[in-house]
Design a protein around this motif. Structure first.
Motif, PDB file in Angstrom:
ATOM      1  N   UNK A  56      42.440  30.113  30.608  1.00 52.02           N
ATOM      2  CA  UNK A  56      43.271  31.020  31.400  1.00 52.02           C
ATOM      3  C   UNK A  56      42.420  31.892  32.313  1.00 52.02           C
ATOM      4  N   UNK A  57      42.902  32.064  33.530  1.00 54.74           N
ATOM      5  CA  UNK A  57      42.243  32.932  34.497  1.00 54.74           C
ATOM      6  C   UNK A  57      43.045  34.207  34.675  1.00 54.74           C
ATOM      7  N   UNK A  58      42.341  35.304  34.826  1.00 50.13           N
ATOM      8  CA  UNK A  58      42.964  36.598  35.066  1.00 50.13           C
ATOM      9  C   UNK A  58      42.562  37.072  36.448  1.00 50.13           C
ATOM     10  N   UNK A  59      43.444  37.787  37.133  1.00 49.31           N
ATOM     11  CA  UNK A  59      43.087  38.324  38.444  1.00 49.31           C
ATOM     12  C   UNK A  59      42.702  39.795  38.302  1.00 49.31           C
ATOM     13  N   UNK A  60      42.344  40.417  39.424  1.00 50.37           N
ATOM     14  CA  UNK A  60      41.906  41.818  39.399  1.00 50.37           C
ATOM     15  C   UNK A  60      42.939  42.721  38.744  1.00 50.37           C
ATOM     16  N   UNK A  61      44.199  42.557  39.122  1.00 52.72           N
ATOM     17  CA  UNK A  61      45.255  43.421  38.589  1.00 52.72           C
ATOM     18  C   UNK A  61      45.358  43.285  37.077  1.00 52.72           C
ATOM     19  N   UNK A  62      45.242  42.049  36.580  1.00 54.97           N
ATOM     20  CA  UNK A  62      45.274  41.831  35.136  1.00 54.97           C
ATOM     21  C   UNK A  62      44.167  42.631  34.445  1.00 54.97           C
ATOM     22  N   UNK A  63      42.956  42.560  34.997  1.00 50.53           N
ATOM     23  CA  UNK A  63      41.828  43.251  34.384  1.00 50.53           C
ATOM     24  C   UNK A  63      41.942  44.764  34.495  1.00 50.53           C
ATOM     25  N   UNK A  64      42.396  45.251  35.631  1.00 47.59           N
ATOM     26  CA  UNK A  64      42.546  46.696  35.786  1.00 47.59           C
ATOM     27  C   UNK A  64      43.497  47.260  34.730  1.00 47.59           C
ATOM     28  N   UNK A  65      44.589  46.551  34.489  1.00 51.83           N
ATOM     29  CA  UNK A  65      45.555  46.995  33.485  1.00 51.83           C
ATOM     30  C   UNK A  65      45.012  46.811  32.071  1.00 51.83           C
ATOM     31  N   UNK A  66      44.357  45.688  31.832  1.00 48.30           N
ATOM     32  CA  UNK A  66      43.859  45.360  30.504  1.00 48.30           C
ATOM     33  C   UNK A  66      42.740  46.308  30.068  1.00 48.30           C
ATOM     34  N   UNK A  67      41.790  46.548  30.969  1.00 45.93           N
ATOM     35  CA  UNK A  67      40.620  47.351  30.625  1.00 45.93           C
ATOM     36  C   UNK A  67      40.794  48.835  30.943  1.00 45.93           C
ATOM     37  N   UNK A  68      41.876  49.165  31.642  1.00 50.89           N
ATOM     38  CA  UNK A  68      42.157  50.556  32.043  1.00 50.89           C
ATOM     39  C   UNK A  68      40.964  51.153  32.788  1.00 50.89           C
ATOM     40  N   UNK A  69      40.539  50.433  33.837  1.00 52.71           N
ATOM     41  CA  UNK A  69      39.425  50.885  34.662  1.00 52.71           C
ATOM     42  C   UNK A  69      39.872  50.940  36.118  1.00 52.71           C
ATOM     43  N   UNK A  70      39.048  51.550  36.950  1.00 55.13           N
ATOM     44  CA  UNK A  70      39.373  51.666  38.374  1.00 55.13           C
ATOM     45  C   UNK A  70      38.924  50.406  39.113  1.00 55.13           C
ATOM     46  N   UNK A  71      39.484  50.158  40.287  1.00 56.30           N
ATOM     47  CA  UNK A  71      39.028  49.014  41.090  1.00 56.30           C
ATOM     48  C   UNK A  71      37.534  49.103  41.407  1.00 56.30           C
ATOM     49  N   UNK A  72      37.035  50.307  41.626  1.00 55.20           N
ATOM     50  CA  UNK A  72      35.612  50.477  41.926  1.00 55.20           C
ATOM     51  C   UNK A  72      34.741  50.083  40.738  1.00 55.20           C
ATOM     52  N   UNK A  73      35.144  50.440  39.524  1.00 61.06           N
ATOM     53  CA  UNK A  73      34.388  50.057  38.328  1.00 61.06           C
ATOM     54  C   UNK A  73      34.353  48.543  38.189  1.00 61.06           C
ATOM     55  N   UNK A  74      35.490  47.911  38.428  1.00 58.81           N
ATOM     56  CA  UNK A  74      35.546  46.454  38.347  1.00 58.81           C
ATOM     57  C   UNK A  74      34.614  45.827  39.370  1.00 58.81           C
ATOM     58  N   UNK A  75      34.594  46.356  40.573  1.00 59.72           N
ATOM     59  CA  UNK A  75      33.695  45.872  41.620  1.00 59.72           C
ATOM     60  C   UNK A  75      32.233  46.055  41.198  1.00 59.72           C
ATOM     61  N   UNK A  76      31.932  47.189  40.593  1.00 65.34           N
ATOM     62  CA  UNK A  76      30.570  47.470  40.150  1.00 65.34           C
ATOM     63  C   UNK A  76      30.125  46.471  39.073  1.00 65.34           C
ATOM     64  N   UNK A  77      30.990  46.158  38.128  1.00 64.28           N
ATOM     65  CA  UNK A  77      30.659  45.183  37.083  1.00 64.28           C
ATOM     66  C   UNK A  77      30.382  43.817  37.690  1.00 64.28           C
ATOM     67  N   UNK A  78      31.164  43.448  38.692  1.00 66.94           N
ATOM     68  CA  UNK A  78      30.929  42.163  39.384  1.00 66.94           C
ATOM     69  C   UNK A  78      29.595  42.192  40.108  1.00 66.94           C
TER      70      UNK A  78
END
Length: 97
Positions: free
Chosen positions: A40-62
């Motif tokens: 299964x693949x998750x998109x950005x929105x899935x991860x933002x909701x799942x991990x309760x993080x900001x879009x910037x944090x997600x970008x930083x992890x990438x």
């Protein structure tokens, strides 16, 4: 324009059957998950909701290479197993770091 009651009811019945078909099709589309290699693949929105993080944090992890990702047709996806590993690694760093 006048129509009799039976004609009106027939029209309404046809309209409601169309709505039922549309609803069924939308439900089927919603149930389909994106997959890669059977995973299964998750998109950005899935991860933002799942991990309760900001879009910037997600970008930083990438950007830091902490979270592997895939770009498909211009959209970013993450394998569920990679997300699980990322969470485990993050917890290990917090516990022992």
């Amino acid at each position: 324009m006048n129509i009799d009651k039976m004609e009106f009811l027939n029209w309404m019945d046809r309209i409601m059957r169309r709505f039922d078909l549309l609803d069924e099709n939308l439900n089927n589309i919603g149930k389909q998950k994106s997959n890669i290699d059977g995973e299964e693949l998750l998109d950005n929105q899935d991860l933002l909701l799942m991990l309760k993080i900001s879009p910037r944090s997600l970008q930083r992890y990438r950007s830091q290479g902490k979270l592997p990702y895939y770009t498909i047709s211009g959209k970013v996806y993450y394998k569920l197993s990679d997300v699980h590993q990322f969470v485990k690694d993050s917890l290990a760093v917090r516990r022992f770091g």
